[in-house]
Design an enzyme around this catalytic site. Structure first.
Site, PDB file in Angstrom:
ATOM      1  CG  ASP A 118      -5.035   0.824   0.921  1.00 17.82           C
ATOM      2  OD1 ASP A 118      -4.901  -0.406   0.972  1.00 17.82           O
ATOM      3  OD2 ASP A 118      -4.113   1.617   1.158  1.00 17.82           O
ATOM      4  CG  ASP A 126      -1.280  -1.319   5.768  1.00 18.80           C
ATOM      5  OD1 ASP A 126      -0.868  -1.251   6.932  1.00 18.80           O
ATOM      6  OD2 ASP A 126      -1.777  -2.352   5.283  1.00 18.80           O
ATOM      7  CG  ASP A 133      -1.515   4.813   0.450  1.00 21.33           C
ATOM      8  OD1 ASP A 133      -2.174   3.761   0.355  1.00 21.33           O
ATOM      9  OD2 ASP A 133      -0.320   4.844   0.787  1.00 21.33           O
TER      10      ASP A 133
END
Length: 233
Positions: free
Chosen positions: A19, A21, A183
């Site tokens: 991922d 961000d 995250d």
């Protein structure tokens, strides 16, 4: 601190998908500033960063919709999204930076011996592809990845596994040879739906959500990515 539910099969991991961000970069302030600039344009009160950060992870459209209070006025949401994107295009690198340890860990992962052959790395984000490519290039991340896909690269976004499955096909990797790193629960659910391994990052923008979906491994810093691989040897 490293938490291991299932040790990663290091020897067979051929594809690692990240991922963006909250995993590779801290883009929180620039995203929050763009949201509040959009809200100001529509004569609305600004939102605290903590609130906006909790809206990040499902793409720009959902971020804007949530910031507006999830209205049923679709023309309003579309107009607000264009204002958000226009501001963000100009200010996406004002404060955004690569997390400490990311560059070193990416280099080590790429060089790590792999019994299954070469190890490919890629990015799969729900951020629009335009700013995703620009940010990765500006911050020196692009060289580590054979492919970068954004939230508008496919008809659907994460947690739909279509993007992850496409990357597997391009890399010639099976689900059991693939690791998704992110995250949020969106990333973990994407891995689960594709049959891939998952590594959850507790330092990102949406770490509170990763408790919702079991991850094979959890880390507190990018430096622990290597520990996760070492634990599986």
């Amino acid at each position: 601190m490293l938490s291991v539910l299932r040790p990663l099969p290091v020897e067979q991991i051929r594809l690692v998908v990240f991922d963006l961000d909250g995993t590779l970069i801290d883009s929180r302030k620039d995203l929050c500033n763009a949201v509040n600039a959009m809200l100001a344009e529509f004569h609305r009160q600004p939102l605290p960063e903590e609130i906006i950060a909790s809206y990040i992870g499902d793409g720009a459209g959902m971020l804007v919709r949530r910031a507006l209070g999830d209205p049923h006025d679709e023309p309003l949401v579309d107009d607000a999204l264009q204002h958000f994107l226009a501001y963000y295009r100009e200010h996406k690198l004002d404060h955004t930076y690569v997390y400490e340890g990311v560059m070193e860990s990416l280099a080590k992962l790429r060089a790590l011996p792999n019994g299954a052959g070469s190890r490919a790395m890629a990015v799969l984000t729900n951020k629009p592809i335009g700013p995703s490519l620009a940010i990765c290039a500006a911050l020196g991340l692009s060289e580590h990845f054979f492919r970068i896909y954004g939230g508008d690269s496919f008809e659907t976004k994460k947690p739909d596994p279509v993007g992850l499955l496409a990357l597997m096909q391009e890399a010639g990797a099976k689900p059991e040879e693939t690791l998704m790193v992110g995250d949020s629960d969106v990333d973990l659910l994407t891995a689960q739906r594709a049959g891939a391994w998952s590594l959850g990052c507790r330092y990102g923008l949406s770490p509170h959500t990763i408790e919702n979906i079991p991850a094979d491994v959890l880390v507190d810093t990018p430096m622990e990515w290597m520990d996760a691989f070492a634990a599986g040897e």
